[in-house]
Structures are given as C-alpha cells and as structure tokens.
Design an enzyme around this catalytic site. Structure first.
Site, PDB file in Angstrom:
ATOM      1  N   THR A 149       5.927  -0.779 -11.323  1.00 22.81           N
ATOM      2  CA  THR A 149       5.541  -0.199 -10.027  1.00 22.81           C
ATOM      3  C   THR A 149       6.565   0.853  -9.614  1.00 22.81           C
ATOM      4  O   THR A 149       7.761   0.566  -9.520  1.00 22.81           O
ATOM      5  CB  THR A 149       5.436  -1.303  -8.962  1.00 22.81           C
ATOM      6  OG1 THR A 149       4.419  -2.223  -9.378  1.00 22.81           O
ATOM      7  CG2 THR A 149       5.059  -0.728  -7.598  1.00 22.81           C
ATOM      8  N   HIS A 198      -0.318   1.483  -3.125  1.00 17.74           N
ATOM      9  CA  HIS A 198       0.272   0.187  -2.766  1.00 17.74           C
ATOM     10  C   HIS A 198      -0.539  -0.478  -1.639  1.00 17.74           C
ATOM     11  O   HIS A 198       0.011  -1.139  -0.760  1.00 17.74           O
ATOM     12  CB  HIS A 198       1.731   0.372  -2.351  1.00 17.74           C
ATOM     13  CG  HIS A 198       2.634  -0.756  -2.760  1.00 17.74           C
ATOM     14  ND1 HIS A 198       3.477  -0.686  -3.830  1.00 17.74           N
ATOM     15  CD2 HIS A 198       2.830  -1.995  -2.242  1.00 17.74           C
ATOM     16  CE1 HIS A 198       4.158  -1.818  -3.948  1.00 17.74           C
ATOM     17  NE2 HIS A 198       3.774  -2.636  -2.988  1.00 17.74           N
ATOM     18  N   TYR A 256       9.698  -4.296 -10.637  1.00 15.76           N
ATOM     19  CA  TYR A 256      10.376  -3.340  -9.747  1.00 15.76           C
ATOM     20  C   TYR A 256      11.731  -3.078 -10.370  1.00 15.76           C
ATOM     21  O   TYR A 256      12.365  -4.011 -10.882  1.00 15.76           O
ATOM     22  CB  TYR A 256      10.596  -3.945  -8.355  1.00 15.76           C
ATOM     23  CG  TYR A 256       9.392  -3.953  -7.445  1.00 15.76           C
ATOM     24  CD1 TYR A 256       8.690  -2.791  -7.177  1.00 15.76           C
ATOM     25  CD2 TYR A 256       8.995  -5.136  -6.814  1.00 15.76           C
ATOM     26  CE1 TYR A 256       7.602  -2.803  -6.304  1.00 15.76           C
ATOM     27  CE2 TYR A 256       7.911  -5.152  -5.948  1.00 15.76           C
ATOM     28  CZ  TYR A 256       7.216  -3.986  -5.696  1.00 15.76           C
ATOM     29  OH  TYR A 256       6.162  -3.986  -4.847  1.00 15.76           O
ATOM     30  N   LYS A 306       2.325   1.830 -12.211  1.00  7.73           N
ATOM     31  CA  LYS A 306       1.511   1.525 -11.014  1.00  7.73           C
ATOM     32  C   LYS A 306       2.033   2.310  -9.810  1.00  7.73           C
ATOM     33  O   LYS A 306       3.220   2.249  -9.491  1.00  7.73           O
ATOM     34  CB  LYS A 306       1.568   0.030 -10.712  1.00  7.73           C
ATOM     35  CG  LYS A 306       0.822  -0.379  -9.443  1.00  7.73           C
ATOM     36  CD  LYS A 306       0.723  -1.891  -9.345  1.00  7.73           C
ATOM     37  CE  LYS A 306       0.015  -2.341  -8.085  1.00  7.73           C
ATOM     38  NZ  LYS A 306       0.838  -2.249  -6.887  1.00  7.73           N
TER      39      LYS A 306
HETATM   40  C1  FNR Z   1       1.206  -5.969  -2.486  1.00 10.51           C
HETATM   41  N1  FNR Z   1       1.346  -5.036  -3.515  1.00 10.51           N
HETATM   42  C2  FNR Z   1       2.367  -5.181  -4.433  1.00 10.51           C
HETATM   43  N2  FNR Z   1       2.449  -4.348  -5.500  1.00 10.51           N
HETATM   44  C3  FNR Z   1       3.416  -4.501  -6.431  1.00 10.51           C
HETATM   45  O1  FNR Z   1       3.451  -3.749  -7.402  1.00 10.51           O
HETATM   46  N3  FNR Z   1       4.329  -5.524  -6.300  1.00 10.51           N
HETATM   47  C4  FNR Z   1       4.325  -6.381  -5.248  1.00 10.51           C
HETATM   48  O2  FNR Z   1       5.147  -7.280  -5.161  1.00 10.51           O
HETATM   49  C5  FNR Z   1       3.325  -6.203  -4.262  1.00 10.51           C
HETATM   50  N4  FNR Z   1       3.273  -7.023  -3.174  1.00 10.51           N
HETATM   51  C6  FNR Z   1       2.207  -6.963  -2.314  1.00 10.51           C
HETATM   52  C7  FNR Z   1       2.091  -7.900  -1.295  1.00 10.51           C
HETATM   53  C8  FNR Z   1       0.965  -7.893  -0.486  1.00 10.51           C
HETATM   54  C9  FNR Z   1       0.829  -8.942   0.567  1.00 10.51           C
HETATM   55  C10 FNR Z   1      -0.047  -6.918  -0.686  1.00 10.51           C
HETATM   56  C11 FNR Z   1      -1.294  -6.901   0.176  1.00 10.51           C
HETATM   57  C12 FNR Z   1       0.086  -5.974  -1.662  1.00 10.51           C
HETATM   58  C13 FNR Z   1       0.307  -4.015  -3.731  1.00 10.51           C
HETATM   59  C14 FNR Z   1      -0.827  -4.564  -4.588  1.00 10.51           C
HETATM   60  O3  FNR Z   1      -0.408  -4.790  -5.901  1.00 10.51           O
HETATM   61  C15 FNR Z   1      -2.028  -3.605  -4.637  1.00 10.51           C
HETATM   62  O4  FNR Z   1      -1.584  -2.330  -5.030  1.00 10.51           O
HETATM   63  C16 FNR Z   1      -2.763  -3.509  -3.306  1.00 10.51           C
HETATM   64  O5  FNR Z   1      -2.814  -4.749  -2.665  1.00 10.51           O
HETATM   65  C17 FNR Z   1      -4.176  -2.994  -3.529  1.00 10.51           C
HETATM   66  O6  FNR Z   1      -4.848  -2.846  -2.333  1.00 10.51           O
HETATM   67  P1  FNR Z   1      -5.840  -3.961  -1.715  1.00 10.51           P
HETATM   68  O7  FNR Z   1      -6.670  -4.529  -2.846  1.00 10.51           O
HETATM   69  O8  FNR Z   1      -4.974  -4.981  -1.081  1.00 10.51           O
HETATM   70  O9  FNR Z   1      -6.636  -3.183  -0.733  1.00 10.51           O
END
Ligand code: FNR
Length: 384
Positions: A154, A277, A128, A253
């Site tokens: 991201t 996300h 990030y 991403k």
């Molecule tokens: C995330 N996601 C996420 N993405 C990212 O780039 N950095 C992060 O720190 C996080 N943190 C995060 C926490 C939690 C609890 C979740 C559920 C998701 C998004 C993650 O990388 C991904 O894009 C999604 O979770 C994909 O969707 P599904 O597989 O959860 O349906």
C-alpha cells in the site's frame, strides 16, 4: 430482520459495535467528499439490459496471480479488524476461503500472519513501509514463510489523512481504548463487545502495540504512531528492497494516476489496485471508478488491475469489470458484516455479492466475468 443489502450489514454493525469502532470503519478523511464520490460515481453508471440470450450458464470465476477465484472479488486489507469480532481476521479469512475468494491481511491487523494462515488458507499480505527496515525484512519474511501467495504494497499512506470522526469519537488508539470505552459506556458492559476479545490476541505487526496493550503504553494514539513510524521517503526504488526478500507477485495498492500506473509497471509490479483508500486519505481526489478507465487504457495489457472504493453490490462489481478491472476489493462491506455477526455474516455478505453479480451478468448478457467489457454498459446513459 435478516440483512439483505450492504446497507443492512452497515446498520447492524452500527447497532452492535461500540460507536468508536463503527465510526472508524465507516468514516473517511476530512469532509468525506471522496468517500461519497466513490459510491455516487458507481451509482451513476448505467448497465445495459439485454434480453433473449441463452443465459443458462454464467461463469463468475477468474484467475489472478495463478490463483482461481470463484468470483472476481477479494476482501481488502482492513486495519484492526480483530477488534470488530473475536479473532476477527481469522473469522473473515475463513469466510473468504469458504467462498473461494482471497482475504488480504493488513499490516495493522490484530491476528498474526501465522494465526490467520494456520486457520486455513494463507492470506494475501498487505504491507505498509515502516522506517525500521530490519522490522520490514522480518515481516516480509514471515509472510513468505507463512505461504502468503501475494504481497499487496500500500503506497497511498505515507501520512494518515485526518479522520475527524475518530477525533470526535475518541478513537485514540490501542492503549487509550479501554479507558475511552469505559467512559463511553460508563462502566456498563456493551452487549456485543468485550475488551477481552481484543487482548487475547497477539498483534503481529506492532510489537509496540502489544506492549501498549500489556501496559507498556507505547502507543497512545494510533494515528500519531503511524505518523512517527511510517516511512515518507519511500520511492519506487524501495521495491528493490522488497524484491530482495519477496519473490512472489507484488501488487501496488493506492494508484489513481496513469503516470503512477506506468511507473508501477516499470518498477516490475505484477498488479495494482486503483484505490483512494476508501476515501480515507486525500479527500477531494477522484473516485476510484472514475480513475479506472484511464489507468486501464494506460497499462491494461501490462499487469493485473484491481479496483476498490465504493463497491456496495455485485452490480457495482460488474460495472468495475466492464471498465477494465480484473477483480474488485471490498473493505467496509466485510468489516460491517464482521461487526454485524462474525464469520457467518461475512459468508452471508459474500453470498449476497455472488448472487447480485450473477443476476447482473444474466441481465446484461455477460456469460463470463473474466470477459466483461464496455458492452455491458449503456453508453447512451450519462456516465462518469
Ligand atoms: C482500510 N483500508 C486499508 N488499506 C490498507 O492497505 N491497509 C489497511 O490497514 C487499511 N485499513 C482500513 C481500515 C478500514 C476500517 C477501512 C474502511 C479501510 C482501505 C481498504 O483496504 C480499501 O482500500 C477500502 O476500504 C475500499 O473502499 P470501501 O470498499 O471500504 O468503500
């Protein structure tokens, strides 16, 4: 009861974790429309059943950024996973390495880049962009020095989407958590969770978070901390800053729009993740699976396309491959599995995904995952 499908891991996590952690993992932003869409749109796609073809050999493996994956799947970056089990990111990284798939460590992970790398295979690292560019420089350098092979940048979180479940559950961020949990459990010890599991770590990214955990109190509200420190001014030009430090592959991403995908190509990215996300940011946007074909049409030959959001089985993985993804990421499935029972459960979950994908390939006549295409879909059935 042994967990079989992803919904069983979810249910087990729901029973084991303090509710505020479960809700944090499980929830989406605002009315959670996009969260539901991600799953629903995948469900609506029909696979094409084929019979009487020699399916004695199927090859699930694929290559990505010079790495061979045993199947086209990776563990998505998930923030604060080290709170769902002791040294959670290390446990998940071990399970991923054992299954021959990449683990991507979040910027807001609990375990450090170095700790995860030392446990076996250096993770992909997710970035990030914070306002403090000196800090960014150090962080990217640390990822490079630790041997991380891929940087996942991201871009869909210049500001956090509101997650109403977190408001309701009292998920206030790190320094607020012990008090909130005590209130929640009214002093009783939760059977599966202890605050020590978290504090024994060294949160790698957030020096301020570490200070908060130790009583410095700088992070009272995680989302407010994000809003203060994440850089909203980021543009494609900032990729030049990242490139100065990082010479490996960069994956963008959080792309849902073909024009942004073209910009990512122009900016020199090696890959992108079609993603909203996991329905945690702008609610009301399209599902990832609906956005995927448009993006594959726009930039399919120019960089590697990954996809995440709503993947809940190996059958879903095949659907995404058929619509143009090289591989899928899963977020909640591994976070649920980790909360359900640590490394062993994440390994088991990956085994389930593998066996589901194998079956789906055999029954659609797809011998090679890397060559899955629209022939695997029943176009006569209603699609997205
Ligand atoms: C995330 N996601 C996420 N993405 C990212 O780039 N950095 C992060 O720190 C996080 N943190 C995060 C926490 C939690 C609890 C979740 C559920 C998701 C998004 C993650 O990388 C991904 O894009 C999604 O979770 C994909 O969707 P599904 O597989 O959860 O349906």
């Amino acid at each position: 009861m042994k967990p079989a499908s992803m919904s069983d891991y979810r249910e087990r996590a729901r029973r084991r974790l303090p509710p505020m952690f479960f809700e944090y993992i499980d929830g989406g932003s605002y009315a959670e429309e996009t969260l539901r869409r991600n799953v629903r749109d995948l469900e609506a796609i029909a696979l094409r059943q084929r019979v009487m073809r020699d399916m004695s050999k199927v090859d699930l493996s694929t290559t990505l950024f010079g790495q061979t994956l045993s199947m086209p799947l990776a563990l998505a970056p998930v923030g604060m996973a080290g709170m769902y089990a002791a040294r959670g990111e290390v446990q998940a990284a071990r399970a991923a390495a054992g299954a021959g798939v990449p683990f991507c460590l979040s910027t807001v992970g609990v375990c450090s880049i170095e700790e995860v790398a030392a446990a076996g295979t250096p993770p992909w690292f997710q970035l990030y962009m914070l306002k403090d560019r000196g800090y960014m420089r150090d962080l990217i350098t640390r990822a490079k020095d630790a041997g991380c092979p891929v940087l996942v940048f991201t871009v869909d979180l210049p500001i956090p989407g509101a997650r109403y479940r977190d408001v309701r559950s009292g998920f206030t961020g790190l320094s607020g958590l012990p008090a909130a949990i005590n209130t929640l459990w009214q002093g009783a010890t939760h059977p599966a969770w202890s605050w020590d599991l978290f504090t024994q770590g060294r949160p790698h990214t957030l020096g301020s978070v570490q200070a908060a955990v130790q009583g410095g109190g700088r992070v009272n509200d995680f989302l407010a901390w994000i809003a203060r420190n994440f850089d909203r001014s980021v543009t494609w030009k900032d990729l030049d800053f990242v490139r100065e430090i990082w010479d490996g592959p960069i994956v963008i991403k959080g792309v849902l729009d073909p024009d942004d995908a073209r910009d990512a190509v122009r900016a020199g990215a090696q890959g992108l993740v079609v993603s909203n996300h996991g329905g945690r940011q702008l609610d009301g946007v399209s599902s990832s699976i609906a956005a995927l074909p448009r993006i594959a049409d726009a930039v399919g030959g120019d960089l590697e396309i990954l996809m995440d959001g709503g993947i809940r089985s190996g059958l879903d993985v095949l659907k995404a491959l058929s619509l143009g993804a090289r591989a899928c990421l899963v977020g909640r499935p591994w976070a649920w599995a980790l909360g359900a029972g640590g490394e062993a459960m994440v390994s088991r979950m990956l085994g389930v995904m593998r066996s589901e994908l194998t079956t789906a390939m055999i029954l659609t006549g797809c011998t090679t995952a890397a060559r899955a295409n629209a022939d695997m879909l029943d176009v006569a059935a209603p699609q997205n």
